[in-house]
Design a protein around this motif. Sequence first.
Motif, PDB file in Angstrom:
ATOM      1  N   UNK A  36      47.319  87.368   8.451  1.00 39.64           N
ATOM      2  CA  UNK A  36      48.362  87.030   9.417  1.00 39.64           C
ATOM      3  C   UNK A  36      47.741  86.453  10.691  1.00 39.64           C
ATOM      4  N   UNK A  37      46.708  87.113  11.205  1.00 36.71           N
ATOM      5  CA  UNK A  37      46.065  86.647  12.431  1.00 36.71           C
ATOM      6  C   UNK A  37      45.439  85.269  12.285  1.00 36.71           C
ATOM      7  N   UNK A  38      44.741  85.050  11.172  1.00 35.27           N
ATOM      8  CA  UNK A  38      44.118  83.738  10.946  1.00 35.27           C
ATOM      9  C   UNK A  38      45.188  82.656  10.795  1.00 35.27           C
ATOM     10  N   UNK A  39      46.251  82.973  10.079  1.00 35.22           N
ATOM     11  CA  UNK A  39      47.339  82.006   9.900  1.00 35.22           C
ATOM     12  C   UNK A  39      47.974  81.655  11.247  1.00 35.22           C
ATOM     13  N   UNK A  40      48.244  82.674  12.067  1.00 34.17           N
ATOM     14  CA  UNK A  40      48.865  82.423  13.369  1.00 34.17           C
ATOM     15  C   UNK A  40      47.911  81.691  14.311  1.00 34.17           C
ATOM     16  N   UNK A  41      46.622  81.948  14.191  1.00 33.65           N
ATOM     17  CA  UNK A  41      45.650  81.213  15.012  1.00 33.65           C
ATOM     18  C   UNK A  41      45.668  79.733  14.659  1.00 33.65           C
ATOM     19  N   UNK A  42      45.879  79.431  13.396  1.00 32.46           N
ATOM     20  CA  UNK A  42      45.950  78.023  12.967  1.00 32.46           C
ATOM     21  C   UNK A  42      47.268  77.374  13.392  1.00 32.46           C
ATOM     22  N   UNK A  52      45.294  85.270  19.169  1.00 29.40           N
ATOM     23  CA  UNK A  52      45.230  85.601  17.739  1.00 29.40           C
ATOM     24  C   UNK A  52      43.786  85.671  17.265  1.00 29.40           C
ATOM     25  N   UNK A  53      42.975  84.746  17.714  1.00 35.05           N
ATOM     26  CA  UNK A  53      41.556  84.722  17.355  1.00 35.05           C
ATOM     27  C   UNK A  53      40.875  86.008  17.818  1.00 35.05           C
ATOM     28  N   UNK A  54      41.097  86.389  19.067  1.00 34.28           N
ATOM     29  CA  UNK A  54      40.516  87.624  19.615  1.00 34.28           C
ATOM     30  C   UNK A  54      40.941  88.849  18.807  1.00 34.28           C
ATOM     31  N   UNK A  55      42.222  88.892  18.458  1.00 36.94           N
ATOM     32  CA  UNK A  55      42.727  90.041  17.700  1.00 36.94           C
ATOM     33  C   UNK A  55      42.100  90.131  16.310  1.00 36.94           C
ATOM     34  N   UNK A  56      41.899  88.993  15.658  1.00 35.71           N
ATOM     35  CA  UNK A  56      41.249  89.007  14.337  1.00 35.71           C
ATOM     36  C   UNK A  56      39.810  89.517  14.471  1.00 35.71           C
ATOM     37  N   UNK A  57      39.096  89.055  15.484  1.00 32.88           N
ATOM     38  CA  UNK A  57      37.716  89.504  15.695  1.00 32.88           C
ATOM     39  C   UNK A  57      37.681  91.008  15.960  1.00 32.88           C
ATOM     40  N   UNK A  58      38.535  91.484  16.853  1.00 31.88           N
ATOM     41  CA  UNK A  58      38.576  92.910  17.171  1.00 31.88           C
ATOM     42  C   UNK A  58      38.930  93.732  15.932  1.00 31.88           C
ATOM     43  N   UNK A  59      39.929  93.275  15.174  1.00 31.08           N
ATOM     44  CA  UNK A  59      40.346  93.990  13.960  1.00 31.08           C
ATOM     45  C   UNK A  59      39.198  94.032  12.942  1.00 31.08           C
ATOM     46  N   UNK A  60      38.546  92.903  12.761  1.00 32.46           N
ATOM     47  CA  UNK A  60      37.446  92.830  11.788  1.00 32.46           C
ATOM     48  C   UNK A  60      36.307  93.775  12.177  1.00 32.46           C
ATOM     49  N   UNK A  61      35.950  93.780  13.449  1.00 31.81           N
ATOM     50  CA  UNK A  61      34.877  94.674  13.901  1.00 31.81           C
ATOM     51  C   UNK A  61      35.291  96.136  13.719  1.00 31.81           C
ATOM     52  N   UNK A  62      36.541  96.438  14.007  1.00 30.55           N
ATOM     53  CA  UNK A  62      37.043  97.812  13.842  1.00 30.55           C
ATOM     54  C   UNK A  62      37.014  98.250  12.382  1.00 30.55           C
ATOM     55  N   UNK A  63      37.497  97.399  11.502  1.00 31.47           N
ATOM     56  CA  UNK A  63      37.516  97.737  10.077  1.00 31.47           C
ATOM     57  C   UNK A  63      36.087  97.844   9.533  1.00 31.47           C
TER      58      UNK A  63
END
Length: 166
Positions: A36-42, A52-63
Amino acid sequence: MANKSPDSVSMLITEPRTVPWLSVVFGFGPMLPFVIGATLAWLDFKPGRDAWFDLVIFWAASICTFLAGVRRGVSFRTMGGPTSSQIITMLWLFSAGSGALVLWWLGLPSLTLVLLAAAFASIGILDPIAAQSGEAPLFFARLRPVQMVLPVVSLLSLLPIVQTLK
């Protein structure tokens, strides 16, 4: 059934090779924010794209750091105690998740994405090996390769838009 003494516990564990439904829910549910985040960033343009980009990075690091904890937790129940490969994998995933945040903070988004994608790809490769050797649940052999495609593709799909950020 467990045999207990004051100093130890002995357990007999029967483990399915099929992926339990709860593991499907909690395995694929946390992968949806990547997609969802990558799609919305695009689809979104300034300033939304950056968020959206920041949120994907933060989510990825958290996971990624969460999965390091999963690996460490599983190692507590490994027959014969934790193995070196479990500890090395745990340290790698924790370092990758933490290191990605440092790289992001340093303003290196491409390296951040590549590091996180490499970490998730490694889970898709290493967890099936760990499952076959008894170092992870058997169903990880089926779940992880399919599950990890989502974060890897999502993260790498963001590389072309790095130049449009902040």
